[in-house]
Design an enzyme around this catalytic site. Structure first.
Site, PDB file in Angstrom:
ATOM      1  N   ALA A  72       0.861  -1.185   0.000  1.00 23.35           N
ATOM      2  CA  ALA A  72       0.000   0.000   0.000  1.00 23.35           C
ATOM      3  C   ALA A  72       0.893   1.230   0.000  1.00 23.35           C
ATOM      4  O   ALA A  72       2.059   1.157   0.389  1.00 23.35           O
ATOM      5  CB  ALA A  72      -0.875  -0.027   1.253  1.00 23.35           C
ATOM      6  N   GLY A 111       0.459  -5.232   0.541  1.00 26.31           N
ATOM      7  CA  GLY A 111      -0.658  -5.173  -0.395  1.00 26.31           C
ATOM      8  C   GLY A 111      -0.269  -5.721  -1.769  1.00 26.31           C
ATOM      9  O   GLY A 111      -1.121  -6.234  -2.502  1.00 26.31           O
ATOM     10  N   GLU A 114      -0.653  -9.295  -1.556  1.00 26.09           N
ATOM     11  CA  GLU A 114      -2.094  -9.549  -1.380  1.00 26.09           C
ATOM     12  C   GLU A 114      -2.831  -9.434  -2.712  1.00 26.09           C
ATOM     13  O   GLU A 114      -3.793 -10.161  -2.967  1.00 26.09           O
ATOM     14  CB  GLU A 114      -2.669  -8.582  -0.336  1.00 26.09           C
ATOM     15  CG  GLU A 114      -2.080  -8.842   1.048  1.00 26.09           C
ATOM     16  CD  GLU A 114      -2.593  -7.868   2.088  1.00 26.09           C
ATOM     17  OE1 GLU A 114      -2.075  -6.737   2.140  1.00 26.09           O
ATOM     18  OE2 GLU A 114      -3.496  -8.232   2.853  1.00 26.09           O
ATOM     19  N   GLU A 134       3.926  -5.976   6.940  1.00 26.08           N
ATOM     20  CA  GLU A 134       3.109  -5.003   7.671  1.00 26.08           C
ATOM     21  C   GLU A 134       3.458  -4.938   9.150  1.00 26.08           C
ATOM     22  O   GLU A 134       3.373  -3.886   9.781  1.00 26.08           O
ATOM     23  CB  GLU A 134       1.621  -5.329   7.509  1.00 26.08           C
ATOM     24  CG  GLU A 134       1.034  -4.937   6.160  1.00 26.08           C
ATOM     25  CD  GLU A 134       1.232  -5.988   5.081  1.00 26.08           C
ATOM     26  OE1 GLU A 134       2.051  -6.918   5.284  1.00 26.08           O
ATOM     27  OE2 GLU A 134       0.578  -5.903   4.028  1.00 26.08           O
TER      28      GLU A 134
HETATM   29  C1  3H9 Z   1       0.437  -2.519   3.276  1.00 22.50           C
HETATM   30  O1  3H9 Z   1       0.683  -2.961   2.202  1.00 22.50           O
HETATM   31  C2  3H9 Z   1      -0.911  -2.616   3.950  1.00 22.50           C
HETATM   32  C3  3H9 Z   1      -1.843  -3.604   3.295  1.00 22.50           C
HETATM   33  O2  3H9 Z   1      -1.670  -4.893   3.813  1.00 22.50           O
HETATM   34  C4  3H9 Z   1      -3.281  -3.255   3.611  1.00 22.50           C
HETATM   35  C5  3H9 Z   1      -3.884  -2.199   2.831  1.00 22.50           C
HETATM   36  C6  3H9 Z   1      -5.373  -2.034   3.097  1.00 22.50           C
HETATM   37  N1  3H9 Z   1       4.647   3.473   0.278  1.00 22.50           N
HETATM   38  O3  3H9 Z   1      13.380   1.605   0.929  1.00 22.50           O
HETATM   39  P1  3H9 Z   1      13.833   2.384  -0.238  1.00 22.50           P
HETATM   40  C7  3H9 Z   1       9.502   4.809  -0.783  1.00 22.50           C
HETATM   41  S1  3H9 Z   1       1.594  -1.693   4.167  1.00 22.50           S
HETATM   42  C8  3H9 Z   1       5.157   4.685   0.000  1.00 22.50           C
HETATM   43  O4  3H9 Z   1      14.871   3.429  -0.032  1.00 22.50           O
HETATM   44  P2  3H9 Z   1      14.953   0.000  -1.413  1.00 22.50           P
HETATM   45  C9  3H9 Z   1      10.554   5.101   0.265  1.00 22.50           C
HETATM   46  O5  3H9 Z   1      10.061   5.976   1.252  1.00 22.50           O
HETATM   47  C10 3H9 Z   1       3.025  -1.639   3.132  1.00 22.50           C
HETATM   48  N2  3H9 Z   1       6.475   4.889  -0.245  1.00 22.50           N
HETATM   49  O6  3H9 Z   1      14.302   1.447  -1.452  1.00 22.50           O
HETATM   50  C11 3H9 Z   1      11.641   5.712  -0.579  1.00 22.50           C
HETATM   51  O7  3H9 Z   1      11.292   7.059  -0.850  1.00 22.50           O
HETATM   52  P3  3H9 Z   1      12.422   8.184  -1.033  1.00 22.50           P
HETATM   53  C12 3H9 Z   1       3.719  -2.941   3.104  1.00 22.50           C
HETATM   54  C13 3H9 Z   1       7.278   3.832  -0.200  1.00 22.50           C
HETATM   55  O8  3H9 Z   1      15.199  -0.367  -2.807  1.00 22.50           O
HETATM   56  C14 3H9 Z   1      11.553   4.936  -1.883  1.00 22.50           C
HETATM   57  O9  3H9 Z   1      10.247   4.355  -1.898  1.00 22.50           O
HETATM   58  N3  3H9 Z   1       4.957  -2.786   2.352  1.00 22.50           N
HETATM   59  C15 3H9 Z   1       6.814   2.553   0.108  1.00 22.50           C
HETATM   60  O10 3H9 Z   1      16.055  -0.042  -0.412  1.00 22.50           O
HETATM   61  C16 3H9 Z   1      12.580   3.848  -2.013  1.00 22.50           C
HETATM   62  O11 3H9 Z   1      12.522   3.026  -0.858  1.00 22.50           O
HETATM   63  C17 3H9 Z   1       6.091  -2.428   2.951  1.00 22.50           C
HETATM   64  O12 3H9 Z   1       6.155  -2.263   4.150  1.00 22.50           O
HETATM   65  C18 3H9 Z   1       5.427   2.377   0.340  1.00 22.50           C
HETATM   66  N4  3H9 Z   1       4.883   1.201   0.612  1.00 22.50           N
HETATM   67  O13 3H9 Z   1      13.815  -0.938  -0.815  1.00 22.50           O
HETATM   68  C19 3H9 Z   1       7.275  -2.296   2.060  1.00 22.50           C
HETATM   69  N5  3H9 Z   1       7.860   1.697   0.092  1.00 22.50           N
HETATM   70  O14 3H9 Z   1      13.287   7.722  -2.168  1.00 22.50           O
HETATM   71  C20 3H9 Z   1       8.055  -1.071   2.414  1.00 22.50           C
HETATM   72  C21 3H9 Z   1       8.939   2.418  -0.220  1.00 22.50           C
HETATM   73  O15 3H9 Z   1      11.636   9.421  -1.268  1.00 22.50           O
HETATM   74  N6  3H9 Z   1       9.166  -0.821   1.498  1.00 22.50           N
HETATM   75  N7  3H9 Z   1       8.610   3.709  -0.390  1.00 22.50           N
HETATM   76  O16 3H9 Z   1      13.148   8.190   0.293  1.00 22.50           O
HETATM   77  C22 3H9 Z   1      10.321  -1.514   1.570  1.00 22.50           C
HETATM   78  O17 3H9 Z   1      10.508  -2.437   2.324  1.00 22.50           O
HETATM   79  C23 3H9 Z   1      11.425  -1.034   0.664  1.00 22.50           C
HETATM   80  O18 3H9 Z   1      11.147   0.293   0.300  1.00 22.50           O
HETATM   81  C24 3H9 Z   1      11.614  -1.866  -0.634  1.00 22.50           C
HETATM   82  C25 3H9 Z   1      12.655  -1.159  -1.541  1.00 22.50           C
HETATM   83  C26 3H9 Z   1      12.124  -3.258  -0.263  1.00 22.50           C
HETATM   84  C27 3H9 Z   1      10.325  -1.991  -1.410  1.00 22.50           C
END
Ligand code: 3H9
Length: 698
Positions: A72, A111, A114, A134
């Site tokens: 999400a 998400g 999902e 999450e």
């Molecule tokens: C969810 O899904 C809830 C659902 O179950 C229910 C819904 C109803 N959103 O980490 P990085 C940004 S909860 C917005 O440096 P990497 C991050 O801030 C979500 N922004 O890169 C950064 O911005 P900036 C469950 C996001 O390559 C840029 O992307 N998912 C999100 O080292 C690059 O990120 C997670 O918890 C997001 N979801 O790692 C996954 N994710 O460049 C969270 C990232 O401006 N994300 N950004 O600073 C991660 O674990 C890592 O970002 C990922 C990439 C592995 C994807």
């Protein structure tokens, strides 16, 4: 082939003709294809159009850029939800009468996974990763993930994945049925897979209808709770994730989803998830240096030197070797060097025994560390980190020597935890190449790295070290020069107050328990015993003027000799409060004219935490830290401040700044001491009705 833009981030195109005609829905929402509202809308529109288009026989959902949907859009969590719901897009996929194939590369997280689980099939490339992280945001998967994952992997695997938040790779996903096929060319492979499914007339199974893996012994949950109890102490989300999986095995799908929704709402509206979401962005912000151009050149770091093979030097060497960077570690004599290398070897052997790395990997990492007693071996390294005894004169001398040995352009870093990096820089001919890299002990484990910018440190050197920090899997925060930098300077204020409380009648065990109950892994006195009571203690100048001096003088050294603030069982290392220590403190308090009384736990907590907040605000004001959130990142990763309260700055906001200010004032008037002098920045932000977490430094 015609491409239709469905929304600003989603397109639809078609591949092939006749029964081979496949609709491809592509999401392109950089940086991580998060499920922003236009992505949800695009999936829904794409599915609706492709389902209605009689010429289409199958549908592939794929992402552009570096990853599949990573979850999400967390930035949308703080505002009112915008339609369409994710559920609407998911239903369109799951109920589609044509095969829907999710094509996954990078990470399918939260998400994202999902959504993928609502496709009838999933193909992935070999490097793809799948997870429901999450829990790390203080949440649970709120889009049916808690009910679908156990149906695919079985509840045991789902428990592991959902409570740790750690992803699994393609091979494991294939093995447990989360992925149907691993392909090399993702787009082409997914299209061919879709055609194959059509040709074979494979049934379109919805994961929600599967129950074949759900029969488990209820003891699975009891045992699992026991297993993760210590690790997840204080966190709400892991337990709620477990409850959802229990619902998956005991309730029909729709009821399970209702349970998931109810528990998701509880978590989403609570402070823990707000704190953990704040921390997610705080950690990423900390890596950014304001004023440093993105294209600042970086120096190549291919070989590193570490001076000192003690606890810190050894851990630092391992941090580099762990990511394949060769290290030369130098000690002043063979005996110390051998001792240091033996510790490194045994650490690697332990990791191999535990199975966290293979025996071959342990050997390979060890082979990257070259021991030597000759500093001239540093002549070809790109960076040297000194980890010698904390003595400024010694460090200045060391920097002078290293300056003569190291090649031009080599970065010279100090692992000092509180000394003046500028003075070390002044002892060299290359002050621009001198920087502080304050690792936390054990350096091969702890994630935090305080990168200390000296007055004259070059931008290029800062950019290089910040990037290098990430390469060695550390979380860097850039800090300025002052006594103790960010973390230890704040910690010292807590210690002043803890020691005062001891004299007033609180015991080490009471103080430690209060801090432990707040969520820290241990309190200040357990920490002293672990580190060694005699660290920084000097027998020749010790004059019985503090409790610690008296304890050291009586031979107490902490855990290492079984006696410190506590006594330790020789076998189990379990600690027990020592009445002798309590008596020593009482006698010392009497000699100082301090009357003892019963101190409440609330007072202990306030007097230990509020000085941390106050000092943090001063640090921010002086520009030693760039952002309040950097301070929180330091405390969470360096000192074990519980992430579910967001760190000291965020926590102060949740308490309410007017209350924080009033209490600091009151304690200051009652107790005195510089650490109670109210930070003007804190006072100003409180008066303005602002938030400390949003405040910036000088
Ligand atoms: C969810 O899904 C809830 C659902 O179950 C229910 C819904 C109803 N959103 O980490 P990085 C940004 S909860 C917005 O440096 P990497 C991050 O801030 C979500 N922004 O890169 C950064 O911005 P900036 C469950 C996001 O390559 C840029 O992307 N998912 C999100 O080292 C690059 O990120 C997670 O918890 C997001 N979801 O790692 C996954 N994710 O460049 C969270 C990232 O401006 N994300 N950004 O600073 C991660 O674990 C890592 O970002 C990922 C990439 C592995 C994807």
């Amino acid at each position: 082939m015609r491409m239709t833009a469905l929304t600003e981030s989603v397109t639809l195109e078609h591949e092939g003709e006749g029964p081979a005609r496949v609709a491809v829905i592509t999401i392109d929402n950089p940086p991580v294809n998060a499920l922003s509202h236009h992505v949800r809308q695009g999936i829904l529109d794409g599915m609706t159009q492709a389902a209605a288009d009689e010429s289409v026989t199958a549908i592939v959902l794929i992402c552009a850029g570096r990853t599949f949907i990573a979850g999400a859009d967390i930035t949308e969590f703080s505002s009112a939800p915008k339609p369409p719901s994710l559920q609407a897009a998911q239903v369109a996929m799951e109920d589609c009468v044509k095969p829907v194939v999710a094509a996954i590369h990078g990470t399918a997280l939260g998400g994202g996974l999902e959504v993928a689980m609502c496709a009838h099939f999933r193909v992935a490339d070999a490097g793809a990763r799948f997870g429901l992280p999450e829990v790390k945001l203080g949440l649970l998967p709120g889009a049916g993930g808690t009910q679908r994952l156990p149906r695919v992997t079985g509840p045991a695997k789902a428990l592991e994945m959902m409570t740790s938040g750690e992803p699994i790779g393609s091979a494991e996903a294939l093995e447990c049925g989360l992925v149907d096929e691993v392909v090399s060319d993702l787009r082409q492979g997914a299209i061919e897979f879709a055609r194959k499914v059509v040709a074979e007339g494979r049934p379109l199974t919805r994961i929600r209808d599967r129950n074949d893996k759900l029969s488990v012994d209820p003891s699975l949950f009891t045992d699992f709770r026991k297993k993760i109890g210590a690790k997840t102490r204080g966190f709400l989300a892991p337990e709620y994730n477990v409850q959802c999986i229990e619902a998956a095995v005991s309730q029909p799908f729709d009821e399970g989803v209702a349970t998931e929704r109810r528990l998701f709402e509880v978590l989403m509206s609570g402070t823990q998830s707000k704190a953990q979401q704040y921390y997610f962005f705080a950690e990423r912000e900390a890596a950014k240096v304001p004023g440093l151009a993105k294209d600042t050149p970086k120096r190549p770091i291919e070989k590193v030197g570490v001076l000192g093979a003690g606890t810190m030097g050894g851990g630092i060497s391992m941090s580099f070797a762990n990511v394949g960077i060769p290290v030369t570690v130098v000690e002043r004599d063979q005996e110390s060097l051998d001792r240091g290398m033996a510790v490194i070897r045994s650490n690697y052997e332990r990791s191999a025994k535990r199975g966290s790395i293979s025996a071959a990997e342990a050997e390979a990492r060890l082979a990257l560390i070259t021991p030597s007693v000759d500093q001239s071996e540093f002549s070809d390294v790109d960076m040297v980190v000194e980890a010698v005894f904390e003595d400024l004169d010694l460090k200045k001398q060391v920097f002078g020597e290293l300056d003569r040995i190291c090649k031009p352009g080599a970065i010279m870093a100090s692992n000092t935890s509180f000394l003046d990096v500028d003075q070390m820089a002044a002892a060299t001919q290359r002050p621009g190449s001198v920087i502080g890299t304050h690792f936390f002990s054990p350096a091969n484990v702890m994630k935090l790295l305080e990168v200390v910018r000296g007055d004259r440190t070059d931008d290029e050197v800062i950019a290089t070290v910040m990037t290098l920090s990430k390469r060695i899997n550390k979380i860097p925060t850039l800090v300025g020069v002052c006594d103790g930098f960010v973390g230890n300077r704040m910690l010292s204020q807590r210690r002043i107050e803890a020691d005062r409380l001891l004299l007033e009648g609180a015991t080490p065990a009471q103080i430690d328990q209060v801090i432990y109950d707040f969520g820290f892994p241990m309190g200040p006195y357990a920490m002293s015993d672990l580190a060694g009571l005699d660290i920084g203690w000097n027998a020749s100048t010790s004059s019985g003027s503090t409790v610690r001096e008296i304890l050291c003088e009586s031979g107490r050294r902490g855990q290492k000799n079984g006696r410190g603030y506590y006594v330790y069982d020789a076998e189990t290392r379990a600690s027990t409060p020592d009445p002798e220590v309590v008596e020593t403190i009482r006698a010392f308090a009497a000699s100082q004219g301090v009357a003892q009384r019963t101190v409440t736990d609330d007072e202990v907590l306030e007097r230990l935490l509020l000085p941390i907040v106050n000092e943090g605000a001063k640090i921010l004001e002086e520009g030693i830290a760039t952002r309040a959130s950097d301070i929180d990142v330091v405390w969470i990763n360096g000192y074990g401040w519980p992430v579910y309260t967001g760190g000291p700055m965020f926590w102060a906001d949740t308490v309410g700044l007017p209350e924080v200010v009033a209490k600091i004032r009151a304690y200051g008037e009652r107790l005195g001491g510089r650490h109670w002098d109210l930070s003007p920045l804190l006072e100003r932000v409180a008066t303005d009705g602002g938030k400390l977490q949003a405040a910036t430094g000088a």
